[in-house]
Write an enzyme that holds these catalytic residues in place. Structure first.
Site, PDB file in Angstrom:
ATOM      1  N   HIS A   1      -1.444  -1.392  -4.207  1.00  0.00           N
ATOM      2  CA  HIS A   1      -2.663  -0.959  -3.523  1.00  0.00           C
ATOM      3  C   HIS A   1      -2.630   0.556  -3.356  1.00  0.00           C
ATOM      4  O   HIS A   1      -1.698   1.119  -2.766  1.00  0.00           O
ATOM      5  CB  HIS A   1      -2.754  -1.655  -2.163  1.00  0.00           C
ATOM      6  CG  HIS A   1      -4.026  -1.395  -1.426  1.00  0.00           C
ATOM      7  ND1 HIS A   1      -5.191  -2.088  -1.675  1.00  0.00           N
ATOM      8  CD2 HIS A   1      -4.324  -0.516  -0.436  1.00  0.00           C
ATOM      9  CE1 HIS A   1      -6.152  -1.654  -0.864  1.00  0.00           C
ATOM     10  NE2 HIS A   1      -5.645  -0.688  -0.108  1.00  0.00           N
TER      11      HIS A   1
ATOM     12  N   ASP B   1      -4.665   3.831  -2.003  1.00  0.00           N
ATOM     13  CA  ASP B   1      -5.736   4.265  -1.096  1.00  0.00           C
ATOM     14  C   ASP B   1      -6.223   5.657  -1.471  1.00  0.00           C
ATOM     15  O   ASP B   1      -5.464   6.623  -1.435  1.00  0.00           O
ATOM     16  CB  ASP B   1      -5.216   4.279   0.347  1.00  0.00           C
ATOM     17  CG  ASP B   1      -5.043   2.872   0.885  1.00  0.00           C
ATOM     18  OD1 ASP B   1      -6.014   2.107   0.851  1.00  0.00           O
ATOM     19  OD2 ASP B   1      -3.932   2.540   1.321  1.00  0.00           O
TER      20      ASP B   1
ATOM     21  N   SER C   1       0.845  -1.198   0.000  1.00  0.00           N
ATOM     22  CA  SER C   1       0.000   0.000   0.000  1.00  0.00           C
ATOM     23  C   SER C   1       0.872   1.237   0.000  1.00  0.00           C
ATOM     24  O   SER C   1       1.645   1.463   0.944  1.00  0.00           O
ATOM     25  CB  SER C   1      -0.898   0.009   1.240  1.00  0.00           C
ATOM     26  OG  SER C   1      -1.443   1.298   1.410  1.00  0.00           O
TER      27      SER C   1
ATOM     28  N   MET D   1      -8.725   8.624  -0.516  1.00  0.00           N
ATOM     29  CA  MET D   1      -9.523   9.127   0.618  1.00  0.00           C
ATOM     30  C   MET D   1      -9.989  10.555   0.330  1.00  0.00           C
ATOM     31  O   MET D   1      -9.216  11.362  -0.190  1.00  0.00           O
ATOM     32  CB  MET D   1      -8.673   9.144   1.889  1.00  0.00           C
ATOM     33  CG  MET D   1      -8.060   7.798   2.225  1.00  0.00           C
ATOM     34  SD  MET D   1      -7.169   7.897   3.792  1.00  0.00           S
ATOM     35  CE  MET D   1      -6.391   6.277   3.826  1.00  0.00           C
TER      36      MET D   1
ATOM     37  N   MET E   1     -12.073   5.044  -0.626  1.00  0.00           N
ATOM     38  CA  MET E   1     -12.678   5.385   0.670  1.00  0.00           C
ATOM     39  C   MET E   1     -13.304   6.762   0.504  1.00  0.00           C
ATOM     40  O   MET E   1     -12.817   7.763   1.044  1.00  0.00           O
ATOM     41  CB  MET E   1     -11.592   5.377   1.760  1.00  0.00           C
ATOM     42  CG  MET E   1     -11.154   3.971   2.145  1.00  0.00           C
ATOM     43  SD  MET E   1      -9.558   3.942   2.994  1.00  0.00           S
ATOM     44  CE  MET E   1      -8.482   3.914   1.572  1.00  0.00           C
TER      45      MET E   1
ATOM     46  N   ASP F   1      -6.804  -5.846   4.732  1.00  0.00           N
ATOM     47  CA  ASP F   1      -6.115  -4.547   4.705  1.00  0.00           C
ATOM     48  C   ASP F   1      -6.133  -3.918   6.095  1.00  0.00           C
ATOM     49  O   ASP F   1      -7.207  -3.628   6.639  1.00  0.00           O
ATOM     50  CB  ASP F   1      -6.857  -3.641   3.701  1.00  0.00           C
ATOM     51  CG  ASP F   1      -6.241  -2.272   3.511  1.00  0.00           C
ATOM     52  OD1 ASP F   1      -5.174  -2.006   4.094  1.00  0.00           O
ATOM     53  OD2 ASP F   1      -6.841  -1.473   2.766  1.00  0.00           O
TER      54      ASP F   1
ATOM     55  N   MET G   1     -11.586  -5.010   5.947  1.00  0.00           N
ATOM     56  CA  MET G   1     -10.756  -4.036   6.663  1.00  0.00           C
ATOM     57  C   MET G   1     -10.457  -4.585   8.052  1.00  0.00           C
ATOM     58  O   MET G   1     -11.378  -4.888   8.817  1.00  0.00           O
ATOM     59  CB  MET G   1     -11.471  -2.685   6.811  1.00  0.00           C
ATOM     60  CG  MET G   1     -11.595  -1.859   5.547  1.00  0.00           C
ATOM     61  SD  MET G   1     -10.054  -1.564   4.649  1.00  0.00           S
ATOM     62  CE  MET G   1      -9.027  -0.744   5.877  1.00  0.00           C
TER      63      MET G   1
ATOM     64  N   HIS H   1      -8.516   1.419  -3.904  1.00  0.00           N
ATOM     65  CA  HIS H   1      -9.419   1.243  -2.763  1.00  0.00           C
ATOM     66  C   HIS H   1     -10.069   2.603  -2.492  1.00  0.00           C
ATOM     67  O   HIS H   1      -9.429   3.502  -1.960  1.00  0.00           O
ATOM     68  CB  HIS H   1      -8.579   0.735  -1.571  1.00  0.00           C
ATOM     69  CG  HIS H   1      -9.298   0.666  -0.274  1.00  0.00           C
ATOM     70  ND1 HIS H   1      -8.638   0.499   0.933  1.00  0.00           N
ATOM     71  CD2 HIS H   1     -10.620   0.721   0.032  1.00  0.00           C
ATOM     72  CE1 HIS H   1      -9.528   0.464   1.915  1.00  0.00           C
ATOM     73  NE2 HIS H   1     -10.731   0.610   1.408  1.00  0.00           N
TER      74      HIS H   1
HETATM   75  C1  DX5 Z   1      -6.135   2.301   5.615  1.00  0.00           C
HETATM   76  C2  DX5 Z   1      -5.755   1.846   4.243  1.00  0.00           C
HETATM   77  C3  DX5 Z   1      -4.690   0.819   4.197  1.00  0.00           C
HETATM   78  C4  DX5 Z   1      -3.405   1.217   4.826  1.00  0.00           C
HETATM   79  C5  DX5 Z   1      -2.919   0.022   5.559  1.00  0.00           C
HETATM   80  O1  DX5 Z   1      -7.316   3.016   5.550  1.00  0.00           O
HETATM   81  O2  DX5 Z   1      -6.874   1.311   3.545  1.00  0.00           O
HETATM   82  O3  DX5 Z   1      -4.488   0.334   2.864  1.00  0.00           O
HETATM   83  O4  DX5 Z   1      -2.411   1.625   3.926  1.00  0.00           O
HETATM   84  O5  DX5 Z   1      -1.818   0.404   6.267  1.00  0.00           O
HETATM   85  P1  DX5 Z   1      -1.020  -0.541   7.246  1.00  0.00           P
HETATM   86  O6  DX5 Z   1      -0.563  -1.735   6.445  1.00  0.00           O
HETATM   87  O7  DX5 Z   1       0.087   0.345   7.666  1.00  0.00           O
HETATM   88  O8  DX5 Z   1      -1.939  -0.935   8.371  1.00  0.00           O
HETATM   89 ZN    ZN Z   2      -6.505   0.265   1.592  1.00  0.00          ZN
END
Ligand code: DX5
Ligand code: ZN
Length: 224
Positions: free
Chosen positions: A32, A34, A7, A36, A67, A174, A136, A65
C-alpha cells in the site's frame, strides 16, 4: 480471503526495499503506497519515481492510494510507473465515473475511497464499475491515528450492498488497523487490511505482519 497490505507510510524510507521484503516475508501480499499532495490532505509523501523503484524490486501488486486533488492529471503517470491498483477519493473527484474509467483504461484495478464523514450511499452509482472500495477508518493524512469505530458500520453496509446487488467489489480498510481492530473489521466484511504503524512502527515487520494475519484468519473463522 483476507489479505494484508502493509502501508509504507510508516516504513523507514532509507531502507524501503528491506522493509517491504520483511513485510512480504511475514505474509503481506499487497504493497500500500500513500500518495499525498499537501492540498487534499495536510501532509506530503511520494510520487511516481518511488513507485517506479518499488516496481523493480517487488512482484507484489502496488496499491496506490491517491490522496490528491485533481487525480486525473496523475493517474497515467502512476500507471506508467507500475501501479497495479489505483484508488481515488470520492471527495476529490468532480467527475468520479470518468476518473474511475480512466484508471481502468490504464489496465489498473480501480478503487474508490471514502473519508470517515462520507456516507456509503454517495457511491451507489459507481459500485458496479469499481474493483474495490476503500473505507478510511481515520481521517487521511497521517499514520498511527486512532481507529474511528463508525467505520465498522460502513463496511457492513458495503458488504450487504454487494450481496444484494451481486457485485464483485472487494472491501479494503485503512487507518488504525491493528490486533485490537482487525477482528471487528474482518467480521464486518473487510478483506484487504491496510496497516502502517502496526507493521512498521515498532519491532520486526515480518513478525508483526504474521501476527496481524493470524488474528485476521481467526476472525474469518468466526465469520462463517
Ligand atoms: C493515512 C494513510 C494510511 C496510513 C495508515 O492517510 O492512508 O494508509 O498509512 O496508517 P496506520 O496503519 O498507521 O493507521
Ligand atoms: Zn492509505
Amino acid at each position: 480471503m483476507v489479505e494484508l497490505a502493509p502501508s509504507i507510510l510508516s516504513a523507514d524510507f532509507a531502507h524501503l526495499a528491506e522493509q517491504v521484503q520483511a513485510a512480504a516475508d511475514g505474509g503481506g501480499t499487497v504493497v500500500h503506497v500513500d500518495i499525498m499532495d499537501g492540498h487534499f490532505v495536510p501532509n506530503m509523501t511520494i510520487g511516481p519515481p518511488v513507485v517506479q523503484s518499488l516496481r523493480k524490486f517487488t512482484k507484489l501488486p502496488l496499491d496506490c492510494h491517491l490522496m490528491i486533488e485533481d487525480p486525473d492529471k496523475f493517474i497515467g503517470l502512476f500507471a506508467e510507473a507500475g501501479a497495479d491498483w489505483i484508488s481515488v477519493h470520492q471527495e476529490a473527484c468532480i467527475h468520479l465515473d470518468r476518473t474511475l474509467r480512466l484508471i481502468k483504461s490504464h489496465q489498473c484495478l480501480a478503487g474508490v475511497v471514502i473519508n470517515p464523514a462520507t456516507p456509503v450511499e454517495t457511491l451507489s452509482e459507481v459500485l458496479d464499475i469499481v474493483d474495490y472500495v476503500l473505507v478510511m477508518s481515520v481521517n487521511p493524512g497521517f499514520g498511527a491515528q486512532a481507529f474511528i469505530p463508525n467505520s465498522v458500520r460502513k463496511i457492513k453496509r458495503l458488504d450487504e450492498i454487494r450481496g444484494q446487488r451481486r457485485l464483485p467489489y472487494r472491501i479494503e480498510v485503512d487507518g488504525g488497523i491493528a490486533v485490537d481492530t482487525i477482528p471487528e473489521v474482518v467480521r464486518a466484511g473487510a478483506e484487504i487490511l491496510v496497516a502502517g504503524n502496526a507493521v512498521f512502527g515498532h519491532g520486526d515487520p515480518r513478525s508483526n505482519a504474521q501476527r496481524l494475519l493470524k488474528v485476521a484468519s481467526e476472525a474469518t473463522l468466526l465469520r462463517v
